[in-house]
Design a protein around this motif. Sequence first.
Motif, mmCIF file in Angstrom:
data_model
loop_
_atom_site.group_PDB
_atom_site.id
_atom_site.type_symbol
_atom_site.label_atom_id
_atom_site.label_comp_id
_atom_site.label_asym_id
_atom_site.label_seq_id
_atom_site.Cartn_x
_atom_site.Cartn_y
_atom_site.Cartn_z
ATOM 1 N N UNK A 81 -0.598 -21.955 19.803
ATOM 2 C CA UNK A 81 -2.048 -22.206 19.712
ATOM 3 C C UNK A 81 -2.824 -21.047 20.320
ATOM 4 N N UNK A 92 -13.399 -32.762 20.989
ATOM 5 C CA UNK A 92 -12.045 -32.867 20.426
ATOM 6 C C UNK A 92 -11.271 -31.559 20.627
ATOM 7 N N UNK A 93 -11.998 -30.442 20.551
ATOM 8 C CA UNK A 93 -11.333 -29.157 20.778
ATOM 9 C C UNK A 93 -10.917 -29.030 22.243
ATOM 10 N N UNK A 96 -7.850 -31.047 22.633
ATOM 11 C CA UNK A 96 -6.724 -30.263 22.109
ATOM 12 C C UNK A 96 -6.206 -29.319 23.202
ATOM 13 N N UNK A 100 -2.635 -29.525 25.877
ATOM 14 C CA UNK A 100 -1.664 -28.460 26.130
ATOM 15 C C UNK A 100 -1.570 -28.124 27.620
ATOM 16 N N UNK A 163 -3.547 -38.770 19.075
ATOM 17 C CA UNK A 163 -2.987 -37.769 18.171
ATOM 18 C C UNK A 163 -1.921 -38.363 17.261
ATOM 19 N N UNK B 164 -7.698 -23.478 16.136
ATOM 20 C CA UNK B 164 -6.833 -22.808 17.120
ATOM 21 C C UNK B 164 -5.383 -22.642 16.648
ATOM 22 N N UNK B 165 -4.984 -23.434 15.656
ATOM 23 C CA UNK B 165 -3.608 -23.308 15.161
ATOM 24 C C UNK B 165 -3.489 -22.328 13.998
ATOM 25 N N UNK B 167 -3.560 -18.694 13.088
ATOM 26 C CA UNK B 167 -3.573 -17.342 13.662
ATOM 27 C C UNK B 167 -2.323 -16.605 13.218
ATOM 28 N N UNK B 169 0.029 -15.963 15.018
ATOM 29 C CA UNK B 169 1.179 -16.509 15.729
ATOM 30 C C UNK B 169 1.839 -17.646 14.963
ATOM 31 N N UNK B 211 -3.160 -29.376 14.488
ATOM 32 C CA UNK B 211 -3.180 -29.796 15.895
ATOM 33 C C UNK B 211 -4.319 -30.746 16.239
ATOM 34 N N UNK B 212 -5.103 -31.131 15.230
ATOM 35 C CA UNK B 212 -6.182 -32.104 15.400
ATOM 36 C C UNK B 212 -7.254 -31.678 16.413
ATOM 37 N N UNK B 213 -7.573 -30.401 16.457
ATOM 38 C CA UNK B 213 -8.680 -29.980 17.315
ATOM 39 C C UNK B 213 -10.012 -30.336 16.647
ATOM 40 N N UNK B 214 -9.958 -30.528 15.323
ATOM 41 C CA UNK B 214 -11.098 -30.995 14.523
ATOM 42 C C UNK B 214 -12.305 -30.057 14.538
ATOM 43 N N UNK B 215 -12.093 -28.781 14.888
ATOM 44 C CA UNK B 215 -13.193 -27.816 14.767
ATOM 45 C C UNK B 215 -13.586 -27.641 13.306
#
Lengths: 216, 248
Positions: A81, A92-93, A96, A100, A163, B164-165, B167, B169, B211-215
Amino acid sequence: MTDQNHFLIRKLHSLLGLFPVGAFFFEHTLTNSFTLIGPDLWEKWCWCLHNLPFKVPIEILFIFIPLAFHALYGLWIVYVAKNNALRYTYWRNWAFYLQRITALITIVFVTWHVWALKAAELFVGSGGFVNFHNYLTSSPALLAIYVVGWVAAVFHFSNGIWGFLASWGITVGPRAQSYAYVACMLVFCLFTAAGLAALYQLVTVSTVTPLYSMMY
Amino acid sequence: MAEVIRLRVKRQDGPGAAPYWEEFDIKYRANLNVIAMLQDIQQNPVNAKGQKTTPVVWGCNCLEEICGECAMVINGTPRQACSALVDKLTKPITVEPLSKFTIIRDLYIDRAKLFNALKKVNAWIPIDGTYDLGQGPKQPPAKADWMYKLSQCMTCGCCAESCPNYSDKSDFIGPAAISQVRLFMNHPTGQLHRDELVDNIMGNGGIADCGKSQNCVRVCPKEIPLTTSLADMNREALKRWFSRGLRF
């Protein structure tokens, strides 16, 4: 084939977080809460757990292996990430990102917690409560680590349920997800309160009242 | 005296070159948008210090938030420059290229990664034939309504930029391509290829990497319910996984 394994591994990681790791965390919280009923009952319950039939295979199959898999593959997920919670400040971010951060705190805390207590063998025999009371009150830093470790683990667990529900397509729409979020934050409050109350009990109570005197 | 708007541009002379900031003063006029400001610089490439400079390079096509080409980070948020009205932006205005893609020059990015994701998942319906296939099947209006929303995706890359997922990487293909799979597997003709479409997002970089950050759903300029698409495809992929493993 590696492509198919990828889906399996990701879903297994998600599932193991809840069953059996999360289920064990629930059991652990319940065990801690026995201190609220009475130190003597807590000691007896711990004695039962320590003398479970097939204890070692149960520990390895239902706790150690799933937990190790969840933790190690989770480290990879943390690594890939590129966190951007400062740029995109939506809650929500942040969740996230916190998922972690709390993962890392929990891995360090749980490893140390298990290693230290297994080595110390505080619970074996009678007087476990007083032993543990002495251990926790031996230094304020140690107690602070316990509080931080507990809250981190609870957040990771309760936000992880949210999640899981989305990852398994159980809560699909935004309304279902916001209801699930409220439920998960209730879990967060409940587990935080239960754990901190147990710690409070362990720190403030230094004598064990025999169980029979409470029964009559 | 005419009002002047300060525009800060993150520039880069080529792929891999070091980025630098350059500021411009643009004369304000009614209904000014970021594209028009960049056009002003193109006509008169002089920076705020009064020095002659190279014109800022960017991409655009439709100028009405349909094509997705002019996506850039404006005041910290990825969005379309054509629909970024100066009256509604805080000043000075800052523009940067999308950071998740190779920068060709200044604000102009290589969008191949987004298109390759669509190719990887076959985000289309194969209807080409050697003869006229006739009319497509009918579909209920209620279904056509929510599918229309998904069909508005213009592959602009804003969702990927904020994810964020997404990238270098990770192999994650991003929310847009997964939402397109949901569109085509629900299309009355696309339903014929339903299983293959779901298979395409179950590998490395597929739906399981969300990753469900939902941005994504917060920044999507077309307000596409991306998180609903992602959760729904999670469900479809799981059903497909069990079906694949148990029905033989």
